[in-house]
Design a protein around this motif. Structure first.
Motif, PDB file in Angstrom:
ATOM      1  N   TYR A 268       0.839  -1.198   0.000  1.00 58.09           N
ATOM      2  CA  TYR A 268       0.000   0.000   0.000  1.00 58.09           C
ATOM      3  C   TYR A 268       0.877   1.252   0.000  1.00 58.09           C
ATOM      4  O   TYR A 268       1.960   1.284   0.598  1.00 58.09           O
ATOM      5  CB  TYR A 268      -0.947   0.000   1.207  1.00 58.09           C
ATOM      6  CG  TYR A 268      -1.912  -1.167   1.136  1.00 58.09           C
ATOM      7  CD1 TYR A 268      -3.107  -1.049   0.439  1.00 58.09           C
ATOM      8  CD2 TYR A 268      -1.590  -2.394   1.703  1.00 58.09           C
ATOM      9  CE1 TYR A 268      -3.976  -2.121   0.332  1.00 58.09           C
ATOM     10  CE2 TYR A 268      -2.447  -3.477   1.594  1.00 58.09           C
ATOM     11  CZ  TYR A 268      -3.644  -3.325   0.899  1.00 58.09           C
ATOM     12  OH  TYR A 268      -4.493  -4.396   0.774  1.00 58.09           O
ATOM     13  N   LEU A 269       0.370   2.279  -0.689  1.00 57.04           N
ATOM     14  CA  LEU A 269       1.065   3.555  -0.800  1.00 57.04           C
ATOM     15  C   LEU A 269       0.126   4.661  -0.329  1.00 57.04           C
ATOM     16  O   LEU A 269      -1.067   4.642  -0.648  1.00 57.04           O
ATOM     17  CB  LEU A 269       1.477   3.808  -2.250  1.00 57.04           C
ATOM     18  CG  LEU A 269       2.416   4.989  -2.502  1.00 57.04           C
ATOM     19  CD1 LEU A 269       3.825   4.664  -2.006  1.00 57.04           C
ATOM     20  CD2 LEU A 269       2.460   5.327  -3.995  1.00 57.04           C
ATOM     21  N   TYR A 270       0.667   5.618   0.414  1.00 50.21           N
ATOM     22  CA  TYR A 270      -0.134   6.711   0.965  1.00 50.21           C
ATOM     23  C   TYR A 270       0.460   8.046   0.516  1.00 50.21           C
ATOM     24  O   TYR A 270       1.656   8.276   0.663  1.00 50.21           O
ATOM     25  CB  TYR A 270      -0.180   6.628   2.496  1.00 50.21           C
ATOM     26  CG  TYR A 270      -0.804   5.340   2.987  1.00 50.21           C
ATOM     27  CD1 TYR A 270      -2.171   5.250   3.193  1.00 50.21           C
ATOM     28  CD2 TYR A 270      -0.019   4.197   3.193  1.00 50.21           C
ATOM     29  CE1 TYR A 270      -2.757   4.065   3.618  1.00 50.21           C
ATOM     30  CE2 TYR A 270      -0.589   3.008   3.605  1.00 50.21           C
ATOM     31  CZ  TYR A 270      -1.957   2.940   3.817  1.00 50.21           C
ATOM     32  OH  TYR A 270      -2.535   1.760   4.217  1.00 50.21           O
ATOM     33  N   GLU A 271      -0.414   8.890  -0.015  1.00 45.10           N
ATOM     34  CA  GLU A 271      -0.020  10.211  -0.489  1.00 45.10           C
ATOM     35  C   GLU A 271      -0.530  11.256   0.507  1.00 45.10           C
ATOM     36  O   GLU A 271      -1.708  11.612   0.503  1.00 45.10           O
ATOM     37  CB  GLU A 271      -0.631  10.464  -1.876  1.00 45.10           C
ATOM     38  CG  GLU A 271      -0.275  11.798  -2.478  1.00 45.10           C
ATOM     39  CD  GLU A 271      -0.982  12.028  -3.801  1.00 45.10           C
ATOM     40  OE1 GLU A 271      -0.478  12.836  -4.589  1.00 45.10           O
ATOM     41  OE2 GLU A 271      -2.038  11.397  -4.051  1.00 45.10           O
ATOM     42  N   PRO A 272       0.352  11.762   1.388  1.00 42.52           N
ATOM     43  CA  PRO A 272      -0.100  12.691   2.424  1.00 42.52           C
ATOM     44  C   PRO A 272      -0.740  13.954   1.853  1.00 42.52           C
ATOM     45  O   PRO A 272      -0.357  14.440   0.785  1.00 42.52           O
ATOM     46  CB  PRO A 272       1.198  13.020   3.182  1.00 42.52           C
ATOM     47  CG  PRO A 272       2.073  11.827   2.953  1.00 42.52           C
ATOM     48  CD  PRO A 272       1.765  11.402   1.545  1.00 42.52           C
ATOM     49  N   ASP A 273      -1.726  14.461   2.569  1.00 43.50           N
ATOM     50  CA  ASP A 273      -2.397  15.703   2.217  1.00 43.50           C
ATOM     51  C   ASP A 273      -1.383  16.847   2.198  1.00 43.50           C
ATOM     52  O   ASP A 273      -0.389  16.838   2.928  1.00 43.50           O
ATOM     53  CB  ASP A 273      -3.503  15.989   3.243  1.00 43.50           C
ATOM     54  CG  ASP A 273      -4.319  17.204   2.893  1.00 43.50           C
ATOM     55  OD1 ASP A 273      -5.331  17.063   2.198  1.00 43.50           O
ATOM     56  OD2 ASP A 273      -3.936  18.312   3.331  1.00 43.50           O
ATOM     57  N   GLY A 274      -1.667  17.857   1.359  1.00 48.95           N
ATOM     58  CA  GLY A 274      -0.757  18.989   1.246  1.00 48.95           C
ATOM     59  C   GLY A 274      -0.521  19.704   2.562  1.00 48.95           C
ATOM     60  O   GLY A 274       0.585  20.201   2.826  1.00 48.95           O
ATOM     61  N   ALA A 275      -1.536  19.788   3.416  1.00 52.12           N
ATOM     62  CA  ALA A 275      -1.361  20.444   4.706  1.00 52.12           C
ATOM     63  C   ALA A 275      -0.380  19.666   5.583  1.00 52.12           C
ATOM     64  O   ALA A 275       0.420  20.243   6.321  1.00 52.12           O
ATOM     65  CB  ALA A 275      -2.705  20.581   5.414  1.00 52.12           C
ATOM     66  N   VAL A 276      -0.446  18.337   5.491  1.00 53.71           N
ATOM     67  CA  VAL A 276       0.472  17.482   6.253  1.00 53.71           C
ATOM     68  C   VAL A 276       1.907  17.698   5.783  1.00 53.71           C
ATOM     69  O   VAL A 276       2.831  17.817   6.592  1.00 53.71           O
ATOM     70  CB  VAL A 276       0.079  16.002   6.095  1.00 53.71           C
ATOM     71  CG1 VAL A 276       1.132  15.089   6.719  1.00 53.71           C
ATOM     72  CG2 VAL A 276      -1.290  15.746   6.719  1.00 53.71           C
ATOM     73  N   ILE A 277       2.088  17.780   4.469  1.00 54.48           N
ATOM     74  CA  ILE A 277       3.431  17.986   3.912  1.00 54.48           C
ATOM     75  C   ILE A 277       3.975  19.342   4.330  1.00 54.48           C
ATOM     76  O   ILE A 277       5.122  19.458   4.769  1.00 54.48           O
ATOM     77  CB  ILE A 277       3.386  17.855   2.380  1.00 54.48           C
ATOM     78  CG1 ILE A 277       2.976  16.435   1.979  1.00 54.48           C
ATOM     79  CG2 ILE A 277       4.744  18.200   1.769  1.00 54.48           C
ATOM     80  CD1 ILE A 277       2.729  16.266   0.490  1.00 54.48           C
ATOM     81  N   ARG A 278       3.156  20.387   4.196  1.00 53.21           N
ATOM     82  CA  ARG A 278       3.596  21.734   4.565  1.00 53.21           C
ATOM     83  C   ARG A 278       3.965  21.814   6.050  1.00 53.21           C
ATOM     84  O   ARG A 278       4.894  22.522   6.432  1.00 53.21           O
ATOM     85  CB  ARG A 278       2.495  22.736   4.268  1.00 53.21           C
ATOM     86  CG  ARG A 278       2.170  22.913   2.800  1.00 53.21           C
ATOM     87  CD  ARG A 278       3.214  23.742   2.090  1.00 53.21           C
ATOM     88  NE  ARG A 278       2.780  24.128   0.756  1.00 53.21           N
ATOM     89  CZ  ARG A 278       3.467  24.913  -0.066  1.00 53.21           C
ATOM     90  NH1 ARG A 278       4.631  25.378   0.326  1.00 53.21           N
ATOM     91  NH2 ARG A 278       3.002  25.214  -1.262  1.00 53.21           N
TER      92      ARG A 278
END
Length: 385
Positions: A268-278
Motif C-alpha cells: 500500500y502507498l499513501y499520499e499525504p495531504d498537502g497540509a500534512v506535507i507543509r
C-alpha cells in the motif's frame, strides 16, 4: 468598484436592478443592453459584476454567496467559509468573546467570527471593502462594526483576540516576500506578541515562525492554500495540519509525530495531504498507518496493511512497471490502459507531456506513480481504495 455605485446598489432601486441582473441573458452584451433601458451604464456594470462575483463565490461561501457582496480582489483574497468557520471555532473553544479583524477585506473571516457568537469589529484601509463588509454583515443578519482605519496605528488592546490577513500582493502581483505584505512582516511579528491569529501563505518558511507561535496549515477538500499563525492563549502545539473534507475535520500535530525509517515499497502507498506535507508531518502519517517512507526526501508513505486515514490518499500497489518510457508504453498497452492518471514526486517528469508521448489506447483506467525509492526512480501502478 466605485463606492457611490456600490452604495446605490444597496438602495431599493439598486436591489431591483440586482434581481433583474440575476435573470438577465448570459451574454454580457445582451444583458447590458436589456438592463440599460432603466438604469445608467455605471449602475448596470456594478449590478452585473455583483451577479458574476456571486456566482464565483459559491465555491467559497456556499448558499450565502447569493446574498453577499464582493469586489474582485476581495473575493480572491477571502477565506473559504469552512476554513474561516474552523478558525472561529478555535476562538470559541478558547472562550474568546471579542475579536478585531485588522484588514477585514470583504468580511469573510469577520462573518464567521460573528456567526460563532463572538463580538467583532473590522477595519480596512479601503472604503469600498469596508462598505462591502458592512453590507455583508447586514445581508446575513450578523452583528458587528466596520470602519476605515489603518491596522498599524489602531489600538486593538481592548479586544481579546486580534486577527489579521495581510495582503500578499504588490504592484507586480502576488509576492512571496514577507516584507512586501500589507501590513508588513514587522507588524505581524509585533501582533504575535499578544493573543492573535494571522493568516499567512502556506509556503511560509518554518524558520520564520517564532518559537512560541503555533503554525497551522489547513486544506479544504485536498487543496491547501493558506496557513495561520496562532499566538498567546490560542497556542496549543508547535505545528498542526488540519484537513477539512466531506467527513468533517481532522487534525494532526507534532505531538503525533515520531521517527520513520525508509523501507521497501509494501502493498500500500499513501499520499499525504498537502497540509500534512507543509506542516512537516509526513512521518506522523507513517506512524499512523504503521509504515515508513519510500525515500527520506519524498512525501510518500508505504505500508503492508490497508488503512483509511483523512491525512492521506490511500492506494493499493498493483505492481511495479518499467521506469523507462519505451518499455513502460509496452507494459501499459499490454494491460489495455487508455486513460492514465500520472502522479509524480521527486522526479523530473511532466505528466501531461509523458501522457502524450505514451499515446495510449484502451478501455481500462490506471494510476501511475513516478517517484524515487531509496534514491532510485520507480514506476508503480496503483489503484485507490
Amino acid at each position: 468598484m466605485d463606492l457611490d455605485a456600490f452604495r446605490w446598489l444597496l438602495t431599493a432601486p439598486g436591489q431591483q436592478l440586482l434581481e433583474r441582473a440575476a435573470s438577465a441573458p448570459a451574454d454580457p452584451l445582451r444583458a447590458s443592453a436589456a438592463l440599460r433601458k432603466d438604469a445608467s451604464a455605471e449602475h448596470v456594470a456594478a449590478a452585473l459584476t455583483q451577479v458574476e462575483l456571486r456566482r464565483k463565490a459559491v465555491a467559497k461561501f456556499g448558499d450565502d454567496a447569493a446574498a453577499m457582496y464582493f469586489t474582485t480582489d476581495g473575493l480572491e483574497q477571502s477565506t473559504r467559509r469552512p476554513v474561516a468557520n474552523h478558525r472561529a471555532a478555535r476562538l470559541v473553544a478558547a472562550q474568546s468573546a471579542t475579536a478585531i479583524d485588522l484588514g477585514c477585506g470583504i468580511g469573510g473571516d469577520l462573518l464567521a467570527l460573528a456567526a460563532a457568537g463572538i463580538t467583532v469589529a473590522g477595519i480596512d484601509l479601503d472604503p469600498v471593502r469596508v462598505e462591502v463588509a458592512r453590507a455583508n454583515l447586514a445581508a446575513l443578519g450578523l452583528p458587528g462594526a466596520v470602519t476605515v482605519a489603518d491596522a498599524t496605528t489602531v489600538d486593538h488592546t481592548g479586544f481579546e483576540v486580534a486577527f489579521a490577513d495581510p495582503a500578499r500582493r504588490g504592484a507586480r502581483g502576488r509576492t512571496f516576500d514577507v516584507d512586501d505584505w500589507t501590513p508588513p512582516w514587522p507588524f505581524v511579528q509585533s501582533l504575535l506578541t499578544r493573543t492573535a491569529c494571522v493568516k499567512v501563505a502556506p509556503g511560509i518558511p518554518h524558520a520564520l515562525v517564532p518559537d512560541d507561535v503555533e503554525a497551522e496549515w489547513v486544506s479544504d477538500h485536498g487543496e491547501v492554500k493558506e496557513a495561520a499563525l496562532w499566538s498567546g492563549a490560542l497556542v496549543s502545539t508547535r505545528r498542526r495540519a488540519t484537513v477539512i473534507g466531506d467527513g468533517g475535520l481532522a487534525t494532526l500535530t507534532d505531538e503525533d509525530d515520531s521517527p520513520a525509517a525508509v523501507r521497501t515499497v509494501g502493498d500500500y502507498l499513501y499520499e499525504p495531504d498537502g497540509a500534512v506535507i507543509r506542516a512537516g508531518l509526513v512521518t506522523a502519517v507513517a506512524a499512523g498507518v504503521g509504515g515508513g517512507l519510500v525515500d527520506e526526501h519524498i512525501a510518500y508513505v508505504t505500508a503492508d496493511s490497508p488503512f483509511k486515514t483523512p491525512f492521506a490518499r490511500s492506494y493499493r500497489v498493483v505492481e511495479e512497471l518499467p521506469y523507462r518510457e519505451k518499455p513502460l508504453r509496452a507494459a501499459l498497452r499490454e494491460r489495455g490502459i487508455g486513460r492514465l492518471a500520472i502522479k509524480k514526486r521527486g522526479v523530473d517528469v511532466v505528466p501531461e507531456e509523458l501522457r502524450k508521448r505514451l499515446a495510449l489506447a484502451g478501455d481500462a483506467e490506471g494510476t501511475l506513480v513516478l517517484t524515487r525509492v531509496a534514491g532510485k526512480g520507480v514506476c508503480l501502478l496503483v489503484e485507490p481504495f
